[in-house]
Design an enzyme around this catalytic site. Structure first.
Site, PDB file in Angstrom:
ATOM      1  N   GLY A  46     126.122  15.868 125.729  1.00 23.38           N
ATOM      2  CA  GLY A  46     126.456  16.945 124.812  1.00 23.38           C
ATOM      3  C   GLY A  46     125.197  17.460 124.139  1.00 23.38           C
ATOM      4  O   GLY A  46     124.439  18.197 124.742  1.00 23.38           O
ATOM      5  N   SER A 120     121.709  13.596 130.382  1.00 21.75           N
ATOM      6  CA  SER A 120     121.673  14.865 129.657  1.00 21.75           C
ATOM      7  C   SER A 120     121.246  14.596 128.217  1.00 21.75           C
ATOM      8  O   SER A 120     120.205  13.979 127.989  1.00 21.75           O
ATOM      9  CB  SER A 120     123.023  15.568 129.761  1.00 21.75           C
ATOM     10  OG  SER A 120     122.957  16.884 129.305  1.00 21.75           O
ATOM     11  N   TRP A 121     122.010  15.055 127.195  1.00 17.57           N
ATOM     12  CA  TRP A 121     121.671  14.677 125.826  1.00 17.57           C
ATOM     13  C   TRP A 121     121.603  13.150 125.697  1.00 17.57           C
ATOM     14  O   TRP A 121     120.799  12.615 124.926  1.00 17.57           O
ATOM     15  CB  TRP A 121     122.706  15.229 124.847  1.00 17.57           C
ATOM     16  CG  TRP A 121     122.766  14.463 123.564  1.00 17.57           C
ATOM     17  CD1 TRP A 121     123.749  13.612 123.161  1.00 17.57           C
ATOM     18  CD2 TRP A 121     121.779  14.450 122.506  1.00 17.57           C
ATOM     19  NE1 TRP A 121     123.450  13.078 121.925  1.00 17.57           N
ATOM     20  CE2 TRP A 121     122.239  13.581 121.508  1.00 17.57           C
ATOM     21  CE3 TRP A 121     120.557  15.093 122.331  1.00 17.57           C
ATOM     22  CZ2 TRP A 121     121.536  13.332 120.340  1.00 17.57           C
ATOM     23  CZ3 TRP A 121     119.847  14.856 121.160  1.00 17.57           C
ATOM     24  CH2 TRP A 121     120.335  13.986 120.181  1.00 17.57           C
ATOM     25  N   ASP A 278     119.941  21.041 139.417  1.00 20.76           N
ATOM     26  CA  ASP A 278     120.437  21.000 138.041  1.00 20.76           C
ATOM     27  C   ASP A 278     120.064  22.293 137.334  1.00 20.76           C
ATOM     28  O   ASP A 278     118.893  22.594 137.128  1.00 20.76           O
ATOM     29  CB  ASP A 278     119.811  19.801 137.327  1.00 20.76           C
ATOM     30  CG  ASP A 278     120.401  19.536 135.952  1.00 20.76           C
ATOM     31  OD1 ASP A 278     120.900  20.493 135.329  1.00 20.76           O
ATOM     32  OD2 ASP A 278     120.335  18.376 135.512  1.00 20.76           O
ATOM     33  N   HIS A 306     123.876  18.980 137.756  1.00 22.32           N
ATOM     34  CA  HIS A 306     123.701  18.254 136.502  1.00 22.32           C
ATOM     35  C   HIS A 306     124.682  17.108 136.308  1.00 22.32           C
ATOM     36  O   HIS A 306     124.303  16.055 135.777  1.00 22.32           O
ATOM     37  CB  HIS A 306     123.842  19.244 135.339  1.00 22.32           C
ATOM     38  CG  HIS A 306     123.604  18.649 133.992  1.00 22.32           C
ATOM     39  ND1 HIS A 306     122.350  18.245 133.573  1.00 22.32           N
ATOM     40  CD2 HIS A 306     124.455  18.386 132.955  1.00 22.32           C
ATOM     41  CE1 HIS A 306     122.433  17.759 132.343  1.00 22.32           C
ATOM     42  NE2 HIS A 306     123.692  17.832 131.950  1.00 22.32           N
TER      43      HIS A 306
END
Length: 328
Positions: A46, A120-121, A278, A306
């Site tokens: 996120g 990701s985050w 990605d 991604h």
């Protein structure tokens, strides 16, 4: 041809808790797998996406003690970002607070050291946690590398970048923003998402969350898109992401990739997995991280985007968790 690894069978948690972490926040924590297995914490993306049952399934449940948690205001943690606009609550949702929450979870569960897995985050928070507490980490598994630098955020959320790949979906993202505000979309969306009127913040949340959902897989995933735009979920996710993005992740620009900070984790066994295709977190950042951690194993998946669930990414991640499954 080598068969691609895929998810382990579904499992359910054997323990859950709502852990008070201060500042009016409680975070949802669950454990699954083997209570006596190797500890691992899954750091979700996120920011704001929350946990999902699939996340348990990238670890061998016979060999891992699997810890998942919903970060502040996400998923089942309270208060929810979809319902509260209290400034004091939002002011206590920063990267530093999340790092402290991970330590609170570790201490609550009595775990001396654990593997940290994030995409990701989640890769950003995993790096920040590892650099803050390297003595508490056995290994790092990082996917879809994202460090919230201004160039990375502009690629996804400002004009002249990803709109050239998805002009149709970009038009949906742009729609809620008044023409005179379209020079700085992240700031314009901040005003929309934190407007108390549902007629304003719900369409904005759906547009923001839907835009990201459209870009995270190589092939369209309509089911994922429909889930992403469910109003409460969309608003919570978009608010948390935007809160972090307009504040630069609450850390100094580029600091996670600085040599001195990477040196703090250079001794840790590390695997970096990056989809070549990605579109959310382009491969350049992963290459920069790999250059700064030359002992890490760097896997570039040629046909993946991604999402961690894309076959090539999933295969590389499960091979990594299997390789690290023995006690440190």
């Amino acid at each position: 041809m080598t068969e691609l690894r895929t998810f382990y069978p579904p499992i359910e948690p054997y323990a859950t808790v709502m852990l008070p972490v201060g500042d009016g926040h409680e975070v949802y924590v669950e454990e699954s797998g083997n209570p006596d297995g190797k500890p691992v914490i899954f750091v979700h993306g996120g920011p704001g996406s929350g946990t999902s049952p699939q996340q348990r399934r990238v670890f061998d449940p016979q060999r891992y003690r699997i810890v998942l948690f919903d970060q502040r205001m996400a998923g089942r943690s309270t208060p929810s970002a979809s319902t509260t606009l209290a400034p004091t609550v939002w002011a206590t949702n920063t990267t530093g607070h999340l790092i402290a929450d991970m330590e609170a979870i570790r201490n609550h569960l009595g775990i001396p050291r654990w593997q940290v897995f994030g995409g990701s985050w989640g890769s950003c928070l995993a790096l920040a946690y590892g650099q803050s507490h390297p003595e508490r980490v056995t290994e790092l598994i990082l996917r879809g590398i994202f460090t919230l630098r201004r160039t990375e955020l502009a690629w996804m959320y400002e004009r002249g970048h990803l709109e050239n790949v998805y002009p149709d979906h970009w038009a949906e993202f742009v729609a809620p923003v008044a023409p005179e505000r379209r020079d700085q979309f992240q700031l314009a969306y901040h005003d929309l998402l934190f407007d108390p009127d549902p007629a304003v913040h719900v369409p904005a949340g759906q547009a923001w969350s839907g835009w990201e959902s459209r870009a995270i897989t190589v092939l369209p995933d309509e089911d994922a898109y429909q889930k992403a735009i469910v109003p409460d979920q969309a608003v919570a996710f978009a608010r948390i992401e935007n809160h972090y993005f307009v504040n630069g992740g609450f850390f100094r620009e580029g600091s996670l990739l600085e040599a001195a900070n990477l040196a703090r984790i250079a001794h840790l066994p590390t695997v970096i997995v990056q989809g070549r295709l990605d579109m959310c977190t382009p491969a350049r950042t992963a290459f920069e991280l790999a250059a700064g951690l030359p002992k890490a194993r760097f896997v570039v998946v040629p046909d993946a985007g991604h999402a961690f669930s894309e076959p090539g990414n999933l295969d590389a991640l499960i091979r990594a968790t299997d390789a690290f499954a023995t006690d440190d």
